[in-house]
Design an enzyme around this catalytic site. Structure first.
Site, PDB file in Angstrom:
ATOM      1  N   ASP A   1       0.823  -1.210   0.000  1.00  0.00           N
ATOM      2  CA  ASP A   1       0.000   0.000   0.000  1.00  0.00           C
ATOM      3  C   ASP A   1       0.861   1.265   0.000  1.00  0.00           C
ATOM      4  O   ASP A   1       0.357   2.368   0.198  1.00  0.00           O
ATOM      5  CB  ASP A   1      -0.963  -0.002   1.200  1.00  0.00           C
TER       6      ASP A   1
ATOM      7  N   ASP B   1      16.984   4.703 -13.869  1.00  0.00           N
ATOM      8  CA  ASP B   1      16.945   6.070 -14.394  1.00  0.00           C
ATOM      9  C   ASP B   1      18.219   6.785 -13.969  1.00  0.00           C
ATOM     10  O   ASP B   1      19.111   6.168 -13.374  1.00  0.00           O
ATOM     11  CB  ASP B   1      15.687   6.818 -13.904  1.00  0.00           C
TER      12      ASP B   1
ATOM     13  N   ASP C   1      21.473   5.164 -12.461  1.00  0.00           N
ATOM     14  CA  ASP C   1      21.854   5.272 -11.050  1.00  0.00           C
ATOM     15  C   ASP C   1      22.333   3.946 -10.474  1.00  0.00           C
ATOM     16  O   ASP C   1      23.162   3.916  -9.561  1.00  0.00           O
ATOM     17  CB  ASP C   1      20.669   5.790 -10.233  1.00  0.00           C
TER      18      ASP C   1
ATOM     19  N   ASP D   1      17.089  10.460  -5.385  1.00  0.00           N
ATOM     20  CA  ASP D   1      17.246   9.075  -5.812  1.00  0.00           C
ATOM     21  C   ASP D   1      16.547   8.092  -4.867  1.00  0.00           C
ATOM     22  O   ASP D   1      16.238   6.968  -5.241  1.00  0.00           O
ATOM     23  CB  ASP D   1      18.748   8.752  -5.894  1.00  0.00           C
TER      24      ASP D   1
ATOM     25  N   ASP E   1      12.169   1.117 -34.496  1.00  0.00           N
ATOM     26  CA  ASP E   1      13.021  -0.064 -34.481  1.00  0.00           C
ATOM     27  C   ASP E   1      14.146  -0.031 -33.450  1.00  0.00           C
ATOM     28  O   ASP E   1      14.638  -1.063 -33.020  1.00  0.00           O
ATOM     29  CB  ASP E   1      13.605  -0.281 -35.880  1.00  0.00           C
TER      30      ASP E   1
ATOM     31  N   ASP F   1      13.791   9.946 -13.511  1.00  0.00           N
ATOM     32  CA  ASP F   1      12.522   9.247 -13.701  1.00  0.00           C
ATOM     33  C   ASP F   1      12.269   8.800 -15.140  1.00  0.00           C
ATOM     34  O   ASP F   1      11.124   8.694 -15.579  1.00  0.00           O
ATOM     35  CB  ASP F   1      11.343  10.080 -13.184  1.00  0.00           C
TER      36      ASP F   1
ATOM     37  N   HIS G   1       9.283  -7.754 -39.858  1.00  0.00           N
ATOM     38  CA  HIS G   1       8.687  -7.224 -38.627  1.00  0.00           C
ATOM     39  C   HIS G   1       7.182  -7.496 -38.578  1.00  0.00           C
ATOM     40  O   HIS G   1       6.490  -7.282 -39.576  1.00  0.00           O
ATOM     41  CB  HIS G   1       8.896  -5.704 -38.534  1.00  0.00           C
TER      42      HIS G   1
ATOM     43  N   ASP H   1       4.911  -5.774 -37.366  1.00  0.00           N
ATOM     44  CA  ASP H   1       4.068  -4.587 -37.602  1.00  0.00           C
ATOM     45  C   ASP H   1       3.810  -4.355 -39.093  1.00  0.00           C
ATOM     46  O   ASP H   1       3.072  -3.445 -39.456  1.00  0.00           O
ATOM     47  CB  ASP H   1       4.650  -3.328 -36.935  1.00  0.00           C
TER      48      ASP H   1
ATOM     49  N   CYS I   1       6.779   2.241 -38.515  1.00  0.00           N
ATOM     50  CA  CYS I   1       8.238   2.028 -38.447  1.00  0.00           C
ATOM     51  C   CYS I   1       8.964   3.336 -38.147  1.00  0.00           C
ATOM     52  O   CYS I   1      10.033   3.334 -37.546  1.00  0.00           O
ATOM     53  CB  CYS I   1       8.774   1.497 -39.765  1.00  0.00           C
TER      54      CYS I   1
END
Ligand SMILES: *[C@@H]1O[C@H](CO)[C@@H](O)[C@H](O)[C@H]1NC(C)=O
Ligand SMILES: *[C@@H]1O[C@H](CO)[C@@H](O)[C@H](O)[C@H]1NC(C)=O
Ligand SMILES: *[C@@H]1O[C@H](CO)[C@@H](O)[C@H](O)[C@H]1NC(C)=O
Length: 606
Positions: free
Chosen positions: A66, A95, A105, A116, A290, A328, A411, A413, A588
């Site tokens: 929580d 990040d 990091d 951090d 890609d 972030d 590919h 897609d 693409c």
């Protein structure tokens, strides 16, 4: 006493009372007492515990998920999936708090900025006891050698300065004494995840805290009490087309003005943000889809986007690290040997379905889709193993392997995508379909439009009439082959995603084969409309330049009528010269960062 024992001794803390009978002559019970057949040792406490199961030492985490560290959760030692599951969660600290000279990091062995800390999980040591531990006793925290590759633990000192977060545990230090505060004390620790689940790491990490008792000089202390907590590292999660778009990424090149203009219009209309990667960074590599895949990591206390950098490593290679990595915004990659990398490692070949239920099993975060060689093929291109292993190890979007090696570029897609829908399962699967294409062309012929021209007005492109297309036997045979490859995938998608025919829409798209001898592979004959960008209800579709009837492109008209029923709005983008001719299209050449799922990955029943 073990059989054959001849002596015993007694050692305990001050408030434990005991008596020995028969009463020994010796005054110190630390020295060995003879063990006779009728020796009795009686042990009692001076007072009862004030609470049931009162713990004097407790290592605490957010085991109920929580966002708050609770006190001595009885489930903290194990990890369970599901809505009624438990167990703490860790983020990979991938990040970079720094924007200059950045590195993720997790590659720094110290905390450089207080900001951090939010990427780490809080762990609290609570102690309740005498002002001091008896002489020689100590508290230590420890991790196994294996887990030490995946985690670091820092301790907070009582000041706000960054240097006051000493490293407690790491791959160099598996065990370290921690101070005992005396009385009722709380000490904060920050736990940092260092690596994603992978083939050799299931994502679970445990941390132990022990109270050690001295035995005697030269003999290791023994633990008389151990508390244990377990964390699981958040998987990397992909975001399907049905999630809200936040940012659209495209490259600007010397020749793609027309395309950029179309994308700008679309994005403005949609209301999300357009991010243009300029030429000094993309170095002429326009294939934004890609080089990278956007995903995210999530925990009850924090989440952030994470880019997966493809081992494709084209001229866009530096973009994910140099531009995207930041505060972030995480970064992860998998490194493959150069010779193991093929066109199938481009992430136009890595997609994810919307949430589905398959034979009663639900995939609330969808399923990852990749393209590989035909299962029975002895040779052929595949997605490299290190990336496949990574994708499978994330577990929460169990991948499905499709067959894409029949395509020249290879590919998935190029023949499929998903669009949101207000009904049924909340989406439709769109598939390229030569059969649907031929149906349109035959219809045009029958309605007297056999002389209508494809590619009319396209620079450097010879127009082709509807009748030319219909009478080209070779083209028809090639498209029969393509249709059979797509049909094979259609069956896999139906069974692995639990789809019915009504969940699928066939788009009129023709292909042609390139190559020589027995190495023929398919490319789109005209701009491949299925290779679109999906931004909520707005679709950015490669402009097909199909035959016109009463001034309107018949292919665009068909596309719009198929999408209209779903409340989707088609915008056709001219990508002919700058993408289609280079064997790619709108999808693409773009990438979309989307809002994470509301659904929490740890609530999945696995
Ligand atoms: C942690 O404690 C458990 C049980 O108390 C033990 O099985 C495990 O080996 C310990 N792990 C380490 C790294 O000390
Ligand atoms: C390609 O990858 C798939 C999916 O992981 C695997 O089943 C297959 O064996 C691989 N094929 C080759 C030729 O390596
Ligand atoms: C599609 O978008 C255009 C331009 O924004 C708008 O005029 C049209 O009404 C929209 N159509 C639908 C079906 O939403």
């Amino acid at each position: 006493a073990p059989p054959g024992s001849k002596f015993f001794s007694v050692k305990c803390t001050a408030n434990v009372k005991y008596s020995v009978s028969p009463t020994p002559g010796e005054t110190s019970h630390l020295s060995p007492l003879p063990l006779s057949g009728n020796s009795v040792l009686l042990i009692s406490m001076s007072h009862a515990s004030q609470e049931e199961a009162e713990e004097k030492i407790s290592l605490d985490v957010d085991a109920d998920r929580d966002g708050v560290v609770e006190k001595n959760n009885p489930n903290k030692e194990s990890w369970k999936w599901g809505p009624n599951g438990h167990g703490a969660i860790l983020l990979v600290n991938c990040d970079s708090e720094k924007t200059q000279d950045k590195t993720p990091d997790s590659e720094e062995v110290r905390i450089s900025r207080v900001s951090d800390l939010k990427d780490m999980s809080l762990m609290v040591l609570r102690t309740k006891g005498p002002a001091q531990l008896p002489k020689g006793y100590k508290l230590t925290m420890h991790i196994s050698q294996g887990d030490a590759e995946s985690v670091r633990v820092f301790r907070k000192l009582f000041s706000a300065f960054v240097k006051d977060y000493p490293l407690v545990l790491s791959s160099e230090v598996l065990s370290q004494e921690v101070p005992y505060l005396g009385g009722s004390g709380e000490m904060n620790f920050y736990v940092e995840g260092l690596r994603f689940p992978d083939k050799d790491f299931d994502g679970l990490i445990s941390i132990n805290l022990s109270l050690l008792e001295p035995i005697s000089e030269g003999i290791p202390e023994t633990p008389i009490f151990t508390d244990k907590v377990v964390f699981r590292v958040s998987p990397w999660i992909m975001t399907p087309n049905t999630l809200q778009p936040l940012e659209v990424f495209v490259c600007s090149t010397s020749d793609n003005y027309q395309f950029l203009k179309g994308m700008k219009n679309l994005v403005t209309k949609n209301g999300c943000k357009l991010k243009v990667c300029h030429e000094y960074m993309n170095r002429g590599d326009r294939w934004m889809q890609d080089e990278l895949e956007f995903g995210y990591i999530d925990s009850p206390h924090h989440n952030f986007p994470v880019v997966l950098d493809s081992p494709r490593d084209g001229a866009l290679d530096d973009f994910p690290y140099d531009v995207l990595l930041g505060p972030d915004f995480g970064y992860v990659t998998r490194v493959a040997r150069r010779r193991d990398v093929s066109s199938l490692d481009s992430f136009g070949n890595l997609e994810v379905s919307p949430p589905v239920t398959v034979n009663g099993k639900s995939y609330p975060l969808g399923r990852i889709l990749i393209g590989v060689a035909f299962p029975t093929a002895t040779k052929g291109r595949n997605m490299t193993k290190v990336v496949q292993d990574f994708l499978w190890a994330q577990k929460v979007q169990e991948p499905v392997a499709l067959f894409s090696d029949w395509l020249h570029v290879g590919h998935i897609d190029e023949f499929m995508t998903f669009v949101p829908a207000p009904d049924r399962k909340g989406f439709r699967l769109l598939l390229a379909s030569p059969d649907a294409g031929y149906k349109i062309f035959r219809g045009l012929h029958n309605d007297g439009h056999g002389q209508a021209k494809m590619f009319d007005g396209v620079k450097n492109e010879d127009p082709v009439t509807v009748d030319d297309i219909l009478s080209d036997e070779t083209l028809r045979a090639e498209n029969n082959y393509v249709q059979s490859c797509i049909d094979w995938n259609r069956d896999v998608l139906k069974s692995e995603l639990g789809l019915d025919d009504d969940d699928i829409i066939d788009l009129p798209i023709l292909f042609k084969l390139l190559g020589e001898e027995d190495e023929y592979r398919a490319v789109a004959y005209y701009p491949d409309m299925v290779n679109m960008i999906v931004l909520g209800k707005d679709l950015g579709i490669p402009k097909p330049f199909g035959p016109k009837v009463n001034g309107r492109c018949a292919l665009e008209a068909e596309m719009c009528s198929l999408m209209e029923g779903l409340g989707l709005n088609c915008t056709f983008i001219d990508d002919f010269a700058s993408y289609h001719k280079l064997l790619g299209e709108v999808h693409c050449g773009s990438n979309v960062r989307r809002k994470p799922f509301d659904f929490k990955w740890w609530k999945i029943e696995l």
